[in-house]
Design a protein around this motif. Structure first.
Motif, PDB file in Angstrom:
ATOM      1  N   SER A  18       0.810  -1.218   0.000  1.00 14.67           N
ATOM      2  CA  SER A  18       0.000   0.000   0.000  1.00 14.67           C
ATOM      3  C   SER A  18       0.841   1.265   0.000  1.00 14.67           C
ATOM      4  N   TYR A  19       2.133   1.149   0.309  1.00 13.96           N
ATOM      5  CA  TYR A  19       2.962   2.336   0.502  1.00 13.96           C
ATOM      6  C   TYR A  19       4.064   2.483  -0.540  1.00 13.96           C
ATOM      7  N   LEU A  20       4.661   1.372  -0.962  1.00 19.25           N
ATOM      8  CA  LEU A  20       5.770   1.443  -1.900  1.00 19.25           C
ATOM      9  C   LEU A  20       5.372   0.752  -3.195  1.00 19.25           C
ATOM     10  N   PRO A  21       5.306   1.476  -4.310  1.00 21.98           N
ATOM     11  CA  PRO A  21       4.839   0.891  -5.566  1.00 21.98           C
ATOM     12  C   PRO A  21       5.760  -0.217  -6.067  1.00 21.98           C
ATOM     13  N   GLU A  22       5.144  -1.157  -6.776  1.00 23.53           N
ATOM     14  CA  GLU A  22       5.854  -2.264  -7.405  1.00 23.53           C
ATOM     15  C   GLU A  22       6.550  -3.166  -6.385  1.00 23.53           C
ATOM     16  N   GLN A  64      12.879  -3.891   4.722  1.00 25.67           N
ATOM     17  CA  GLN A  64      12.682  -3.497   6.119  1.00 25.67           C
ATOM     18  C   GLN A  64      12.290  -2.028   6.207  1.00 25.67           C
ATOM     19  N   ALA A  65      11.520  -1.578   5.204  1.00 21.44           N
ATOM     20  CA  ALA A  65      11.154  -0.166   5.145  1.00 21.44           C
ATOM     21  C   ALA A  65      10.211   0.246   6.265  1.00 21.44           C
ATOM     22  N   CYS A  66       9.326  -0.648   6.702  1.00 21.76           N
ATOM     23  CA  CYS A  66       8.377  -0.331   7.777  1.00 21.76           C
ATOM     24  C   CYS A  66       9.089  -0.430   9.116  1.00 21.76           C
ATOM     25  N   ASN A 209      10.475   6.767   2.947  1.00 19.19           N
ATOM     26  CA  ASN A 209      10.140   7.308   1.630  1.00 19.19           C
ATOM     27  C   ASN A 209       8.649   7.533   1.424  1.00 19.19           C
ATOM     28  N   SER A 210       7.866   7.537   2.494  1.00 16.68           N
ATOM     29  CA  SER A 210       6.437   7.787   2.400  1.00 16.68           C
ATOM     30  C   SER A 210       6.129   9.186   2.937  1.00 16.68           C
ATOM     31  N   PRO A 211       5.763  10.137   2.078  1.00 17.41           N
ATOM     32  CA  PRO A 211       5.449  11.491   2.560  1.00 17.41           C
ATOM     33  C   PRO A 211       4.331  11.516   3.596  1.00 17.41           C
ATOM     34  N   LYS A 212       3.370  10.578   3.483  1.00 18.62           N
ATOM     35  CA  LYS A 212       2.260  10.556   4.432  1.00 18.62           C
ATOM     36  C   LYS A 212       2.721  10.279   5.859  1.00 18.62           C
ATOM     37  N   MET A 213       3.891   9.671   6.016  1.00 15.69           N
ATOM     38  CA  MET A 213       4.378   9.310   7.351  1.00 15.69           C
ATOM     39  C   MET A 213       5.471  10.240   7.858  1.00 15.69           C
ATOM     40  N   ALA A 214       5.797  11.283   7.087  1.00 15.22           N
ATOM     41  CA  ALA A 214       6.913  12.152   7.458  1.00 15.22           C
ATOM     42  C   ALA A 214       6.694  12.833   8.805  1.00 15.22           C
TER      43      ALA A 214
END
Length: 237
Positions: A18-22, A64-66, A209-214
């Motif tokens: 839902s957060y990182l495309p592809e 491990q982005a989350c 890399n998710s602006p919504k979580m900045a």
């Protein structure tokens, strides 16, 4: 409290992230029907989170982005931005209540999702979806009401766990977006944690890399669960 034992975990099939495309996302879940607040209190210290009745943690192969993040309540020092946010909302009445469904909450929830997530699959909720997402029969859930006189402007859903508060979701009136009510709700949760002598405010997952979580990265100090341990995240330059 004794450490819970015999926690059965299950792995989900890969699905679109839902957060990182592809990218594909994989999660591990606690066996349905076995969760309770002591189990949740234990697992949240190991990077897990709640969605409705389900306790889960991302387990994506090669990613491990989350990062689960938390604020040490006693050490929190508001920034200039956060002090301005607090002053901007000092005309609001803030009340903590036991989490529950109410038509007034649902109406606000509908308006928020329609404005923030149009066409994203969340913008046409039902009362059942509201309950399934925010509430749980086993969790100790609180709702923070934010009102301007009698008008409901925002609601923050928060879980009480052994060592802190876990921010589940916040929704607010779209026309009040300039107030920064999402940040203000976190500041209120930090204040409640201090009053209850709790150590942490858990903010869920942060993705760099998710602006919504900045916004989560702005709270200081902030810890992230990385490499199976909590580490202080360095100040941003």
């Amino acid at each position: 409290m004794n450490r819970p034992t015999n926690i059965q975990l299950y792995v989900t099939p890969p699905q679109e992230c839902s957060y990182l495309p592809e990218r594909d996302a994989v999660s591990i879940f606690v066996e349905p029907g076995t969760a309770d607040n002591p189990i949740y209190s234990h697992l949240i210290r190991h990077g897990f989170r709640r969605s409705g009745e389900h306790i889960y943690r991302p387990a994506c192969p090669g990613c491990q982005a989350c990062v689960s993040v938390r604020i040490p309540a006693a050490r929190f020092k508001p920034s200039r931005r956060e002090r301005r946010c607090w002053r901007r909302n000092r005309d609001l009445a803030a009340h903590w209540l036991k989490g529950h469904y109410a038509p007034e909450y649902f109406d606000l929830y509908q308006r928020y999702l329609a404005a923030r997530h149009p066409g994203g699959g969340m913008d046409n909720p039902s009362p059942a979806q509201f309950r399934q997402f925010l509430l749980s029969h086993w969790s100790e859930t609180l709702f923070l009401e934010l009102r301007l006189e009698e008008q409901l402007l925002g609601v923050a859903c928060t879980d009480l766990v052994d060592d802190g508060l876990s921010a589940v979701y916040t929704f607010f009136a779209p026309e009040a977006s300039d107030r920064g009510l999402g940040n203000y709700a976190i500041l209120q949760q930090i204040e409640l944690a201090k009053r209850l002598h709790l150590d942490w405010v858990y903010l869920g997952y942060w993705i760099e890399n998710s602006p919504k979580m900045a916004y989560k990265r702005r709270f200081r100090p902030l810890q992230g669960y990385q490499g199976d341990r909590w580490r202080e995240l360095a100040e941003e330059p």
